[in-house]
Design a protein around this motif. Structure first.
Motif, PDB file in Angstrom:
ATOM      1  N   VAL A 159       0.838  -1.207   0.000  1.00  0.00           N
ATOM      2  CA  VAL A 159       0.000   0.000   0.000  1.00  0.00           C
ATOM      3  C   VAL A 159       0.868   1.251   0.000  1.00  0.00           C
ATOM      4  N   LEU A 160       1.911   1.275   0.830  1.00  0.00           N
ATOM      5  CA  LEU A 160       2.781   2.443   0.891  1.00  0.00           C
ATOM      6  C   LEU A 160       3.529   2.652  -0.421  1.00  0.00           C
ATOM      7  N   VAL A 199       1.151   4.309  -2.815  1.00  0.00           N
ATOM      8  CA  VAL A 199       0.947   5.717  -2.450  1.00  0.00           C
ATOM      9  C   VAL A 199       2.187   6.550  -2.751  1.00  0.00           C
ATOM     10  N   PHE A 200       3.358   6.025  -2.404  1.00  0.00           N
ATOM     11  CA  PHE A 200       4.588   6.802  -2.573  1.00  0.00           C
ATOM     12  C   PHE A 200       4.984   6.941  -4.037  1.00  0.00           C
ATOM     13  N   ARG A 250       2.853   7.219  -6.490  1.00  0.00           N
ATOM     14  CA  ARG A 250       2.002   8.318  -6.954  1.00  0.00           C
ATOM     15  C   ARG A 250       2.498   9.663  -6.423  1.00  0.00           C
ATOM     16  N   LEU A 251       2.980   9.649  -5.183  1.00  0.00           N
ATOM     17  CA  LEU A 251       3.466  10.886  -4.572  1.00  0.00           C
ATOM     18  C   LEU A 251       4.744  11.370  -5.249  1.00  0.00           C
ATOM     19  N   SER A 309       3.990  13.302  -8.355  1.00  0.00           N
ATOM     20  CA  SER A 309       3.025  14.382  -8.191  1.00  0.00           C
ATOM     21  C   SER A 309       3.744  15.721  -8.054  1.00  0.00           C
ATOM     22  N   THR A 330       5.634   6.691   8.490  1.00  0.00           N
ATOM     23  CA  THR A 330       5.946   5.313   8.079  1.00  0.00           C
ATOM     24  C   THR A 330       6.632   4.554   9.199  1.00  0.00           C
TER      25      THR A 330
END
Length: 452
Positions: free
Chosen positions: A288-289, A292-293, A295-296, A299, A336
């Motif tokens: 999951v991280l 997310v990371f 995508r981050l 961004s 984290t």
């Protein structure tokens, strides 16, 4: 007469100034570094000293066969890398230029050009991570959960701070301790009773919020610091957390630590002494991280971190709110660690301040640098390799010497592949530009030319 004329000729004089002495050649410098590594390794793995003869350790280390073995091994590595590297790489494939790239670079290029192959390998790796541990012994399953997965989670968080934002943090394990003590407090395992006892799963968002606040508290007074100064402040923050945890007997339990921390439980199922449920939990959190990371990273926030890391002054001049984005990096990386702390506390059931010493912060930093700063696959690989290696050496090397071999591996890696095992493309480009004198590869120091 002609000799005098050539010396007085400006072009000849300039050529002489550009001439590099033999001992200044990069290959000779690397040989000197490897010889120094061999000598230091001889001293580290030699006999221990005693109070009767202060030179006993030096005499036994440098008069035995250990000196020749260590120096010979260092010279052999240098010779193979310097003289056989190009031919081996050329034989492996013409895509490798002058022996400077490794097979992992070809794999990365292939994955970028073949998206379907990339996703197939991702799915295969995930399936391997889920089912392969069943074939391991109980000891290696424990290593996999308590060390590999936990430190991989910490390395992912530290990669945000160091790899993406370029902020050198030597006290990252302090947030790990905050997460663990948050789990102990909210489950009622500390001398102080909490306002309400929470399930471990409910503790995770509370620990994340606590670590976010701690990250902001650390980041706020260090916004104008960079490089060595920032590292000293983060080191001091770690020592504050460690000393408070050790001395606040009435709150943290002091040196005795926290005991009988409840296990995770959900829908009537409780994570007991079995290792694999915790492995699945950690793998889920890591996946999951990573999503997310990733995508981050691509961004607006990730691009702002990149700008700050490469040149903070230029980023501020172009409208990047460096204060806000640096605080975000500290806070996200700390959160984290909070998740890792909760899972670790529940798994082991008991911990004390000695589980969060400064050595662990240095190890996490080494995992990130060894794997490749700024690269999520790299930090995972770095954590897996460097956690696995000392455990493999357990049966062959004295426990006090295992991390010395780990240090020697890091030195060799920094000499011949400073970008790491699986570096980010941006980091590779920075190092190449630094070699050509066009940029600064160390994103955690001042930009080229000093302070602006």
């Amino acid at each position: 007469m002609s000799a005098d004329v050539s010396v007085k000729d400006p072009a000849a004089r300039a050529a002489r100034l550009r001439r590099v002495a033999w001992y200044q050649q990069p290959r000779v410098k690397r040989l000197g570094a490897m010889l120094a590594l061999g000598v230091v390794l001889t001293m580290m793995v030699g006999e221990q000293g005693n109070t009767r003869d202060i030179f006993y350790s030096l005499e036994t280390s440098f008069t035995g066969v250990n000196l020749w073995v260590c120096v010979g091994l260092a010279v052999a590595i240098w010779a193979v890398r310097e003289f056989a590297g190009a031919s081996v790489s050329k034989a492996a494939g013409s895509a490798v230029a002058a022996g400077r790239a490794l097979p992992v670079d070809r794999v990365r290029t292939l994955l970028r050009t073949q998206p379907k192959l990339k996703w197939a390998l991702v799915v295969a790796g995930l399936l391997l991570a889920l089912f392969a541990p069943y074939n391991l012994t109980g000891y290696w399953q424990t290593v996999l959960v308590d060390q590999v997965a936990t430190y991989a989670l910490l390395a992912i968080g530290l990669n945000v701070v160091i790899g993406w934002a370029g902020l050198l943090d030597l006290g990252f394990v302090a947030f790990f301790a905050v997460g663990a003590y948050s789990a102990a407090f909210w489950t009622g395992a500390l001398p102080v009773d909490p306002p309400v006892v929470l399930n471990n799963f409910l503790v995770i968002p509370v620990a994340v919020l606590t670590c976010l606040i701690a990250g902001v508290l650390l980041g706020a007074p260090t916004l104008r610091l960079r490089g060595d100064y920032l590292a000293i402040v983060t080191l001091g923050f770690h020592e504050i957390v460690y000393i408070v945890a050790k001395n606040a007997d009435g709150f943290t339990g002091g040196s005795a630590g926290a005991r009988q921390i409840p296990k995770f439980s959900a829908f009537g199922y409780e994570w007991g002494l079995e290792r694999m449920p915790y492995w699945y939990l950690l793998v889920t959190v890591i996946v999951v991280l990573i999503i997310v990371f990733v995508r981050l990273e691509h961004s607006r926030v990730g691009r702002a971190w990149t700008a700050i890391r490469e040149d903070e002054v230029a980023a501020a001049a172009n409208g990047v709110d460096t204060v806000r984005f640096k605080l975000m990096a500290f806070a996200i990386g700390a959160s984290t660690s909070g998740i890792a702390g909760v899972v670790y506390a529940s798994k082991v059931g008991y911990f004390n301040p000695e589980n969060f010493v400064i050595l662990n912060s240095i190890l996490v930093l080494a995992y990130v640098i060894f794997g490749g700063m700024g690269s999520i696959p790299g930090v995972l690989i770095g954590a897996a390799i460097l956690v696995w290696l000392p455990e493999v050496l357990r049966d062959y090397v004295d426990p006090s010497d295992r991390y010395m071999y780990l240090g020697a591996l890091l030195v060799v890696m920094m000499i011949y592949r400073p970008q790491g095992v699986w570096p980010s493309r941006r980091r590779q480009r920075e190092l190449k530009m630094a070699e050509e004198g066009l940029g600064d590869a160390d994103a955690m120091s001042e930009p080229v030319g000093g302070k602006v």
